[in-house]
Design an enzyme around this catalytic site. Structure first.
Site, PDB file in Angstrom:
ATOM      1  N   MET A  10      37.524  73.546  -2.225  1.00  0.00           N
ATOM      2  CA  MET A  10      38.570  72.735  -1.614  1.00  0.00           C
ATOM      3  C   MET A  10      38.158  72.348  -0.193  1.00  0.00           C
ATOM      4  O   MET A  10      37.310  72.986   0.418  1.00  0.00           O
ATOM      5  CB  MET A  10      39.891  73.504  -1.592  1.00  0.00           C
ATOM      6  CG  MET A  10      40.359  73.968  -2.961  1.00  0.00           C
ATOM      7  SD  MET A  10      40.811  72.605  -4.055  1.00  0.00           S
ATOM      8  CE  MET A  10      42.484  72.300  -3.508  1.00  0.00           C
ATOM      9  N   SER A 230      38.959  82.052   6.413  1.00  0.00           N
ATOM     10  CA  SER A 230      38.154  82.295   5.214  1.00  0.00           C
ATOM     11  C   SER A 230      38.859  81.759   3.979  1.00  0.00           C
ATOM     12  O   SER A 230      40.070  81.954   3.805  1.00  0.00           O
ATOM     13  CB  SER A 230      37.914  83.798   5.052  1.00  0.00           C
ATOM     14  OG  SER A 230      37.434  84.113   3.765  1.00  0.00           O
ATOM     15  N   LYS A 231      38.105  81.093   3.117  1.00  0.00           N
ATOM     16  CA  LYS A 231      38.674  80.598   1.868  1.00  0.00           C
ATOM     17  C   LYS A 231      39.179  81.738   0.995  1.00  0.00           C
ATOM     18  O   LYS A 231      40.106  81.564   0.209  1.00  0.00           O
ATOM     19  CB  LYS A 231      37.621  79.789   1.103  1.00  0.00           C
ATOM     20  CG  LYS A 231      37.241  78.470   1.753  1.00  0.00           C
ATOM     21  CD  LYS A 231      36.226  77.718   0.911  1.00  0.00           C
ATOM     22  CE  LYS A 231      35.873  76.382   1.554  1.00  0.00           C
ATOM     23  NZ  LYS A 231      34.878  75.626   0.757  1.00  0.00           N
ATOM     24  N   ARG A 232      38.566  82.888   1.119  1.00  0.00           N
ATOM     25  CA  ARG A 232      38.957  84.020   0.281  1.00  0.00           C
ATOM     26  C   ARG A 232      40.222  84.711   0.781  1.00  0.00           C
ATOM     27  O   ARG A 232      40.927  85.347   0.009  1.00  0.00           O
ATOM     28  CB  ARG A 232      37.814  85.046   0.223  1.00  0.00           C
ATOM     29  CG  ARG A 232      36.562  84.535  -0.466  1.00  0.00           C
ATOM     30  CD  ARG A 232      35.475  85.608  -0.493  1.00  0.00           C
ATOM     31  NE  ARG A 232      34.283  85.137  -1.166  1.00  0.00           N
ATOM     32  CZ  ARG A 232      33.303  84.469  -0.569  1.00  0.00           C
ATOM     33  NH1 ARG A 232      33.395  84.199   0.732  1.00  0.00           N
ATOM     34  NH2 ARG A 232      32.236  84.072  -1.237  1.00  0.00           N
ATOM     35  N   ARG A 233      40.494  84.552   2.081  1.00  0.00           N
ATOM     36  CA  ARG A 233      41.588  85.322   2.665  1.00  0.00           C
ATOM     37  C   ARG A 233      42.735  84.464   3.182  1.00  0.00           C
ATOM     38  O   ARG A 233      43.896  84.871   3.135  1.00  0.00           O
ATOM     39  CB  ARG A 233      41.016  86.168   3.813  1.00  0.00           C
ATOM     40  CG  ARG A 233      42.025  87.046   4.537  1.00  0.00           C
ATOM     41  CD  ARG A 233      41.400  87.717   5.765  1.00  0.00           C
ATOM     42  NE  ARG A 233      40.868  86.734   6.696  1.00  0.00           N
ATOM     43  CZ  ARG A 233      39.596  86.680   7.080  1.00  0.00           C
ATOM     44  NH1 ARG A 233      38.727  87.555   6.613  1.00  0.00           N
ATOM     45  NH2 ARG A 233      39.178  85.750   7.931  1.00  0.00           N
TER      46      ARG A 233
END
Length: 464
Positions: A10, A230-233
């Site tokens: 994204m 962060s994309k993960r967080r």
């Protein structure tokens, strides 16, 4: 100017900020904005990610057809390979067959960089042999950065880095430089995280005989814990904010404040002011906090600044649903445009993001209201049954079905029972709308109509 995202996920809000800064800087200096999709990571690239980049740029005002591109890095592979060959022929690069394990065994340090073991082995191309750039043993590399001054790097501390894989395909560092040279890029505005790559890339520019660009490394964007987004967080996808109902004007205004500010302590300003006042040299190099609560407040201000017709039009995707926005809970034939237009001015002052329009107006278009159980339990206590009976009887006989008459009538019903209006209207609100908070109650009832209002009050009474 070039903006060079990778289609591997994204579209990051930090990338959107960099794109806007490139866009404005190019316009201010009579330059050209170039969009280059860096798609050489074939294992992670997807066509839908590329389309996502294009549509996200469209949304924030960098529309297709107004810039050069999109170009694709993979299309320039021949020139990238040729540049690697020239560096090898000139003695500025050499082949290396060392693995990470071999380097660690020699150095005894799992964190050590490459030790230059293959510099003088005179290896040619072959299986398992990567091409490394021979960094100078002495001197320093000075980077001209419009935001950070002139960061200086000791060449002796820069390892001989890989510029092409064993199969001959260039890695990011070389491909990026060759593409910039090919496209005549003179200024590179990008995130601070790329600063450690800059001396390596500048050495490549020098080795290829071309003057390096002027650099500008904008501050990293961080969360409330001052950690890099962060994309993960973290919630970082621009598309997610778009689909939640943030306005493009609010978003790009806010993004431009991440490290920079307009004059006179203003924050919410027209885009024309930002385009005129923005100066790259004034960007603060310190990390920029992406404050979603502040963004919500910004968005609410922009929503309230819309005309009513503009607000109604802006809400349309959430009232019908799109490919990326879920359909509302009511069936399409239940939607009443006139009823929505009647309550739109009331909703406009209460929503911070456009997706909030759905729970504010769903009571108008559902057969039965979606009841909040906690609100029901709080409102439907002792005395609620009697009050609902009295309210239904009074409303049934009311000759003037207007907000003022509805309010006065319920006030009288409550007063007869020793209740102020706030207490009297609680069970009626929950019965009619299903919730304890929402649009002004009496204006809502006026739009809902006598028949449906009475049916809901009596249905709620029957449950007690």
């Amino acid at each position: 100017m070039r903006f060079a995202p990778s289609p591997t996920g994204m579209f990051h809000v930090g990338g959107a900020r960099s794109a806007l800064q490139n866009w404005i800087y190019a316009k201010q200096h009579g330059g050209v904005f170039v969009l280059r999709v860096e798609d050489t990571d074939a294992a992670r690239n997807r066509p839908e990610w590329t389309e996502g980049i294009l549509s996200a740029l469209d949304w924030i005002g960098i529309a297709r057809g107004t810039y050069e591109g999109p170009y694709f890095q993979s299309a320039n592979a021949d020139e990238q390979r040729a540049a690697a060959g020239r560096l090898y022929s000139a003695g500025r690069a050499y082949y290396c067959d060392c693995t990470r394990e071999m380097v660690q065994a020699r150095t005894g340090n799992s964190y050590a960089g490459y030790d230059g073991f293959c510099r003088d082995r005179n290896l040619g191309p072959g299986e398992g042999r990567a091409l490394r750039f021979r960094t100078p043993d002495e001197g320093e590399t000075r980077v001209v950065d419009l935001i950070r001054g002139e960061p200086t790097f000791d060449n002796a501390k820069i390892e001989d880095f890989v510029i092409a894989r064993a199969d001959g395909s260039p890695v990011f560092l070389l491909a990026n430089v060759v593409d910039d040279i090919t496209q005549g890029i003179t200024h590179v505005i990008r995130a601070e995280e790329h600063l450690p790559n800059t001396p390596k890339q500048q050495l490549l520019w020098d080795a290829l005989g071309v003057k390096p660009p002027i650099w500008a490394h904008v501050p990293v964007v961080v969360n409330e814990k001052r950690q890099k987004l962060s994309k993960r967080r973290d919630k970082v996808a621009l598309e997610a904010y778009r689909d939640e109902g943030y306005l493009a004007d609010a978003m790009r205004n806010y993004l431009m404040l991440l490290g920079w500010a307009p004059s006179n302590d203003r924050e919410i300003v027209p885009w024309s002011v930002i385009e005129e006042e923005f100066r790259l040299e004034e960007v603060n190099p310190s990390p920029a906090f992406f404050d979603e609560r502040k963004l919500r407040a910004f968005n609410g201000e922009y929503i309230r600044a819309l005309s009513v017709d503009g607000f109604i039009a802006a809400c349309a995707p959430w009232l019908t649903g799109t490919e990326t926005i879920p359909a509302p809970p009511w069936s399409p034939e239940r939607f009443d445009a006139e009823a929505f237009a009647a309550v739109a001015p009331l909703a406009q002052t209460r929503v911070a993001v456009l997706s909030e329009i759905v729970p504010n107006v769903d009571f108008l278009f559902l057969d039965e209201p979606a009841t909040d159980e906690a609100a029901w339990a709080k409102a439907m206590k002792d005395g609620a049954a009697d009050l609902l009976d009295a309210a239904a009887a009074a409303y049934e006989a009311l000759p003037d079905w207007s907000a003022e008459a509805l309010k006065n009538t319920l006030e009288e019903v409550g007063s007869a029972r020793g209740l102020k209006l706030g207490k009297a209207q609680a069970p009626v609100r929950v019965a009619v709308t299903g919730r304890s908070v929402g649009l002004p109650l009496f204006e809502s009832i006026a739009v809902l109509g006598r028949e449906r209002t009475l049916a809901r009050i009596r249905a709620a009474r029957a449950k007690l």
